[in-house]
Write a protein that holds these residues in place. Structure first.
Motif, PDB file in Angstrom:
ATOM      1  N   MET A 263       0.825  -1.203   0.000  1.00 56.72           N
ATOM      2  CA  MET A 263       0.000   0.000   0.000  1.00 56.72           C
ATOM      3  C   MET A 263       0.866   1.262   0.000  1.00 56.72           C
ATOM      4  O   MET A 263       0.597   2.210  -0.736  1.00 56.72           O
ATOM      5  CB  MET A 263      -0.944  -0.015   1.200  1.00 56.72           C
ATOM      6  CG  MET A 263      -1.992  -1.098   1.124  1.00 56.72           C
ATOM      7  SD  MET A 263      -2.947  -1.279   2.629  1.00 56.72           S
ATOM      8  CE  MET A 263      -3.777   0.278   2.709  1.00 56.72           C
ATOM      9  N   LEU A 264       1.914   1.273   0.824  1.00 56.96           N
ATOM     10  CA  LEU A 264       2.811   2.430   0.857  1.00 56.96           C
ATOM     11  C   LEU A 264       3.547   2.599  -0.472  1.00 56.96           C
ATOM     12  O   LEU A 264       3.738   3.722  -0.944  1.00 56.96           O
ATOM     13  CB  LEU A 264       3.809   2.290   2.002  1.00 56.96           C
ATOM     14  CG  LEU A 264       3.238   2.503   3.393  1.00 56.96           C
ATOM     15  CD1 LEU A 264       4.277   2.200   4.454  1.00 56.96           C
ATOM     16  CD2 LEU A 264       2.727   3.918   3.546  1.00 56.96           C
ATOM     17  N   ALA A 265       3.952   1.488  -1.089  1.00 56.65           N
ATOM     18  CA  ALA A 265       4.611   1.565  -2.387  1.00 56.65           C
ATOM     19  C   ALA A 265       3.666   2.128  -3.448  1.00 56.65           C
ATOM     20  O   ALA A 265       4.084   2.915  -4.306  1.00 56.65           O
ATOM     21  CB  ALA A 265       5.115   0.188  -2.797  1.00 56.65           C
ATOM     22  N   ALA A 266       2.394   1.738  -3.387  1.00 50.75           N
ATOM     23  CA  ALA A 266       1.422   2.266  -4.352  1.00 50.75           C
ATOM     24  C   ALA A 266       1.217   3.763  -4.149  1.00 50.75           C
ATOM     25  O   ALA A 266       1.124   4.525  -5.128  1.00 50.75           O
ATOM     26  CB  ALA A 266       0.095   1.521  -4.221  1.00 50.75           C
ATOM     27  N   LEU A 267       1.156   4.213  -2.898  1.00 55.33           N
ATOM     28  CA  LEU A 267       1.031   5.655  -2.646  1.00 55.33           C
ATOM     29  C   LEU A 267       2.273   6.403  -3.115  1.00 55.33           C
ATOM     30  O   LEU A 267       2.176   7.495  -3.680  1.00 55.33           O
ATOM     31  CB  LEU A 267       0.779   5.912  -1.169  1.00 55.33           C
ATOM     32  CG  LEU A 267      -0.611   5.557  -0.665  1.00 55.33           C
ATOM     33  CD1 LEU A 267      -0.711   5.807   0.834  1.00 55.33           C
ATOM     34  CD2 LEU A 267      -1.672   6.346  -1.399  1.00 55.33           C
ATOM     35  N   ALA A 268       3.449   5.815  -2.890  1.00 55.38           N
ATOM     36  CA  ALA A 268       4.689   6.443  -3.362  1.00 55.38           C
ATOM     37  C   ALA A 268       4.706   6.514  -4.887  1.00 55.38           C
ATOM     38  O   ALA A 268       5.163   7.512  -5.464  1.00 55.38           O
ATOM     39  CB  ALA A 268       5.896   5.671  -2.839  1.00 55.38           C
ATOM     40  N   ALA A 269       4.212   5.471  -5.541  1.00 55.60           N
ATOM     41  CA  ALA A 269       4.140   5.478  -7.006  1.00 55.60           C
ATOM     42  C   ALA A 269       3.198   6.578  -7.492  1.00 55.60           C
ATOM     43  O   ALA A 269       3.473   7.250  -8.489  1.00 55.60           O
ATOM     44  CB  ALA A 269       3.681   4.119  -7.524  1.00 55.60           C
ATOM     45  N   GLY A 270       2.089   6.787  -6.782  1.00 57.50           N
ATOM     46  CA  GLY A 270       1.182   7.883  -7.128  1.00 57.50           C
ATOM     47  C   GLY A 270       1.866   9.232  -6.979  1.00 57.50           C
ATOM     48  O   GLY A 270       1.707  10.119  -7.831  1.00 57.50           O
ATOM     49  N   GLY A 271       2.661   9.402  -5.922  1.00 60.13           N
ATOM     50  CA  GLY A 271       3.420  10.643  -5.748  1.00 60.13           C
ATOM     51  C   GLY A 271       4.459  10.840  -6.838  1.00 60.13           C
ATOM     52  O   GLY A 271       4.652  11.953  -7.338  1.00 60.13           O
ATOM     53  N   LEU A 272       5.116   9.744  -7.237  1.00 61.92           N
ATOM     54  CA  LEU A 272       6.082   9.816  -8.327  1.00 61.92           C
ATOM     55  C   LEU A 272       5.396  10.214  -9.632  1.00 61.92           C
ATOM     56  O   LEU A 272       5.931  11.013 -10.411  1.00 61.92           O
ATOM     57  CB  LEU A 272       6.804   8.478  -8.489  1.00 61.92           C
ATOM     58  CG  LEU A 272       7.803   8.386  -9.641  1.00 61.92           C
ATOM     59  CD1 LEU A 272       8.959   9.373  -9.431  1.00 61.92           C
ATOM     60  CD2 LEU A 272       8.313   6.970  -9.783  1.00 61.92           C
TER      61      LEU A 272
ATOM     62  N   VAL B 266      -3.296   3.260 -12.118  1.00 63.02           N
ATOM     63  CA  VAL B 266      -2.836   1.882 -11.882  1.00 63.02           C
ATOM     64  C   VAL B 266      -2.354   1.737 -10.446  1.00 63.02           C
ATOM     65  O   VAL B 266      -2.653   0.738  -9.773  1.00 63.02           O
ATOM     66  CB  VAL B 266      -1.736   1.493 -12.892  1.00 63.02           C
ATOM     67  CG1 VAL B 266      -1.081   0.181 -12.511  1.00 63.02           C
ATOM     68  CG2 VAL B 266      -2.307   1.417 -14.300  1.00 63.02           C
ATOM     69  N   ALA B 267      -1.617   2.727  -9.944  1.00 61.98           N
ATOM     70  CA  ALA B 267      -1.163   2.693  -8.550  1.00 61.98           C
ATOM     71  C   ALA B 267      -2.359   2.680  -7.597  1.00 61.98           C
ATOM     72  O   ALA B 267      -2.337   1.990  -6.573  1.00 61.98           O
ATOM     73  CB  ALA B 267      -0.263   3.889  -8.253  1.00 61.98           C
ATOM     74  N   GLY B 268      -3.406   3.425  -7.942  1.00 63.33           N
ATOM     75  CA  GLY B 268      -4.617   3.422  -7.116  1.00 63.33           C
ATOM     76  C   GLY B 268      -5.296   2.071  -7.088  1.00 63.33           C
ATOM     77  O   GLY B 268      -5.786   1.633  -6.049  1.00 63.33           O
ATOM     78  N   VAL B 269      -5.314   1.377  -8.201  1.00 65.64           N
ATOM     79  CA  VAL B 269      -5.917   0.036  -8.254  1.00 65.64           C
ATOM     80  C   VAL B 269      -5.080  -0.948  -7.446  1.00 65.64           C
ATOM     81  O   VAL B 269      -5.614  -1.791  -6.718  1.00 65.64           O
ATOM     82  CB  VAL B 269      -6.096  -0.426  -9.719  1.00 65.64           C
ATOM     83  CG1 VAL B 269      -6.490  -1.887  -9.794  1.00 65.64           C
ATOM     84  CG2 VAL B 269      -7.142   0.443 -10.407  1.00 65.64           C
TER      85      VAL B 269
END
Length: 161
Positions: A54-63, A86-89
Motif C-alpha cells: 500500500m505504501l509503495a502504491a502511494l509512493a508510485a502515485g506521488g512519483l 494503476v497505482a490506485g488500483v
C-alpha cells in the motif's frame, strides 16, 4: 506551451491524486467504511502484511504527480495520470486483502451483545478465528478479544450468517 502547462497542472493537482486515491475511497464508501472507522484502523496498518504494498502504491502515485509536473509533452502528462490510476488500483487490491472488517448488522455474541458497526481484525486459527476489536460500540470496547468458532468468519462478519 500553454496547453502543456494546463495539462501539467490538471494532472499534477487533479488527475494524479484522484487516480491514486479515488479507487480506494469509492471502495471504502461502498463497503460502509466511514472516516472514523478508517481513523481507528490507521495505527494498525504498519503491522499488517500488505501495508508495504500500500505504501509503495502511494509512493508510485506521488512519483506520477512529480513526473506529470515535469513532463515535456502532453502525452507524457496523460501517461503519468494513467500510471497513478494503476497505482490506485494496486492500493485498492492491497487494502482489500487486509484482515480488517466492519461487522454487519445482526451479528451478536453468545452473551447477546450486538457487534453491529464494530471494526475487528481477524486472526484465523484452526478452530475458527480470534477477533480483536479496533473500534467498539456501546457494548464492546476497543482492545477486547473475541473468539469465533465455526465456519468461515469473514462471510459471517459481512453477512451475519
Amino acid at each position: 506551451m500553454a496547453r502543456l502547462d494546463r495539462a501539467r497542472r490538471l494532472a499534477a493537482w487533479g488527475l494524479v491524486p484522484a487516480g491514486a486515491v479515488l479507487p480506494a475511497a469509492v471502495a471504502a464508501i461502498a463497503y460502509g467504511w466511514d472516516p472514523l472507522s478508517l481513523a481507528w484502523v490507521l495505527p494498525e496498518l504498519p503491522t499488517l502484511p500488505m501495508s508495504a504494498v500500500m505504501l509503495a502504491a502511494l509512493a508510485a502515485g506521488g512519483l506520477c504527480a512529480f513526473l506529470a509536473s515535469r513532463a515535456k509533452r502532453v502525452p507524457q502528462v496523460w501517461n503519468a495520470a494513467a500510471g497513478a490510476a494503476v497505482a490506485g488500483v494496486v492500493f485498492l487490491l492491497a487494502a482489500r486483502s487486509l484482515p480488517l472488517y466492519i461487522v454487519a448488522n445482526g451479528v451478536i455474541t453468545r452473551s447477546g451483545q450486538s457487534l453491529e458497526r464494530v471494526v475487528v481484525r481477524v486472526y484465523p486459527n484452526a478452530a475458527g478465528a480470534r477477533l480483536e476489536v479496533l473500534r467498539g460500540n456501546d457494548m464492546i470496547r476497543r482492545g477486547e478479544i473475541l473468539d469465533f468458532r465455526g465456519a468461515y468468519p469473514v462471510r459471517f462478519l459481512r453477512e451475519g450468517r
